[in-house]
Design a protein around this motif. Sequence first.
Motif, PDB file in Angstrom:
ATOM      1  N   LEU A 187     -11.353  14.727 -25.108  1.00  0.00           N
ATOM      2  CA  LEU A 187     -10.705  15.369 -23.961  1.00  0.00           C
ATOM      3  C   LEU A 187      -9.383  16.009 -24.376  1.00  0.00           C
ATOM      4  CD1 LEU A 187     -11.390  12.790 -21.109  1.00  0.00           C
ATOM      5  CD2 LEU A 187     -12.345  15.088 -21.326  1.00  0.00           C
ATOM      6  N   LYS A 188      -8.655  15.331 -25.252  1.00  0.00           N
ATOM      7  CA  LYS A 188      -7.386  15.877 -25.736  1.00  0.00           C
ATOM      8  C   LYS A 188      -7.626  17.155 -26.541  1.00  0.00           C
ATOM      9  CE  LYS A 188      -3.136  14.177 -27.713  1.00  0.00           C
ATOM     10  NZ  LYS A 188      -2.477  13.027 -28.331  1.00  0.00           N
ATOM     11  N   GLN A 228      -8.465  19.907 -24.101  1.00  0.00           N
ATOM     12  CA  GLN A 228      -7.264  20.327 -23.385  1.00  0.00           C
ATOM     13  C   GLN A 228      -6.356  21.183 -24.274  1.00  0.00           C
ATOM     14  OE1 GLN A 228      -5.001  17.041 -21.876  1.00  0.00           O
ATOM     15  NE2 GLN A 228      -3.485  18.330 -20.910  1.00  0.00           N
ATOM     16  N   ASN A 229      -6.261  20.847 -25.553  1.00  0.00           N
ATOM     17  CA  ASN A 229      -5.398  21.582 -26.482  1.00  0.00           C
ATOM     18  C   ASN A 229      -6.023  22.869 -26.997  1.00  0.00           C
ATOM     19  OD1 ASN A 229      -3.429  19.634 -26.255  1.00  0.00           O
ATOM     20  ND2 ASN A 229      -4.127  18.501 -28.041  1.00  0.00           N
ATOM     21  N   HIS A 260      -8.001  10.370 -16.430  1.00  0.00           N
ATOM     22  CA  HIS A 260      -7.186  11.335 -17.168  1.00  0.00           C
ATOM     23  C   HIS A 260      -6.203  12.025 -16.224  1.00  0.00           C
ATOM     24  CE1 HIS A 260      -6.130  14.749 -19.696  1.00  0.00           C
ATOM     25  NE2 HIS A 260      -6.628  14.058 -20.714  1.00  0.00           N
ATOM     26  N   PHE A 319      -5.054  14.956 -16.167  1.00  0.00           N
ATOM     27  CA  PHE A 319      -5.432  16.330 -15.858  1.00  0.00           C
ATOM     28  C   PHE A 319      -6.893  16.419 -15.439  1.00  0.00           C
ATOM     29  CE2 PHE A 319      -1.751  16.840 -18.624  1.00  0.00           C
ATOM     30  CZ  PHE A 319      -0.990  17.744 -17.890  1.00  0.00           C
ATOM     31  N   HIS A 344      -8.552  19.536 -14.109  1.00  0.00           N
ATOM     32  CA  HIS A 344      -8.638  20.692 -15.000  1.00  0.00           C
ATOM     33  C   HIS A 344      -9.968  20.751 -15.742  1.00  0.00           C
ATOM     34  CE1 HIS A 344      -4.464  22.269 -14.866  1.00  0.00           C
ATOM     35  NE2 HIS A 344      -4.196  21.047 -14.462  1.00  0.00           N
ATOM     36  N   PHE A 345     -10.721  19.669 -15.713  1.00  0.00           N
ATOM     37  CA  PHE A 345     -11.986  19.629 -16.433  1.00  0.00           C
ATOM     38  C   PHE A 345     -13.124  19.993 -15.482  1.00  0.00           C
ATOM     39  CE2 PHE A 345      -9.193  16.800 -18.758  1.00  0.00           C
ATOM     40  CZ  PHE A 345      -9.348  17.281 -20.049  1.00  0.00           C
ATOM     41  N   TYR A 383     -18.786  20.196 -20.423  1.00  0.00           N
ATOM     42  CA  TYR A 383     -17.445  20.181 -19.856  1.00  0.00           C
ATOM     43  C   TYR A 383     -16.567  21.208 -20.547  1.00  0.00           C
ATOM     44  CZ  TYR A 383     -18.372  15.933 -17.262  1.00  0.00           C
ATOM     45  OH  TYR A 383     -18.886  15.020 -16.377  1.00  0.00           O
ATOM     46  N   TYR A 433     -12.407  23.145 -20.130  1.00  0.00           N
ATOM     47  CA  TYR A 433     -11.058  22.927 -19.602  1.00  0.00           C
ATOM     48  C   TYR A 433     -10.595  24.187 -18.880  1.00  0.00           C
ATOM     49  CZ  TYR A 433      -6.152  21.678 -19.313  1.00  0.00           C
ATOM     50  OH  TYR A 433      -4.906  21.376 -18.841  1.00  0.00           O
ATOM     51  N   GLU A 474      -7.381  26.220 -17.066  1.00  0.00           N
ATOM     52  CA  GLU A 474      -5.917  26.280 -17.008  1.00  0.00           C
ATOM     53  C   GLU A 474      -5.414  26.006 -15.585  1.00  0.00           C
ATOM     54  OE1 GLU A 474      -3.691  26.535 -19.473  1.00  0.00           O
ATOM     55  OE2 GLU A 474      -5.382  26.501 -20.866  1.00  0.00           O
ATOM     56  N   PRO A 528      -6.182  24.092 -12.131  1.00  0.00           N
ATOM     57  CA  PRO A 528      -7.047  22.996 -11.689  1.00  0.00           C
ATOM     58  C   PRO A 528      -7.931  23.399 -10.514  1.00  0.00           C
ATOM     59  CG  PRO A 528      -4.798  22.620 -10.988  1.00  0.00           C
ATOM     60  CD  PRO A 528      -4.788  23.846 -11.862  1.00  0.00           C
TER      61      PRO A 528
END
Length: 62
Positions: free
Chosen positions: A8-9, A12-13, A36, A38, A41-42, A54, A56, A58, A60
């Motif tokens: 997930l990180k 997100q990055n 999580h 955020f 946002h997923f 899934y 990400y 920007e 939500p």
Amino acid sequence: MDKYENVLKQLQNGEIDSIEIDKDEFYEFREVLVKHPFFKHFRGDAKQNGRIIYTYLEIPRS
């Protein structure tokens, strides 16, 4: 569960574009996802045979 947090990180990055979760691992993944910070946002898109892709966002989802 750490593997899901790491993925997930990365998502997100922007290190990866998407992740694919099979139906066998969905509930374990979801447990990490809803905690999580955020979470909204997923975005998950259901595919055939219980797979979920899934991505990400920007902005939500509401």
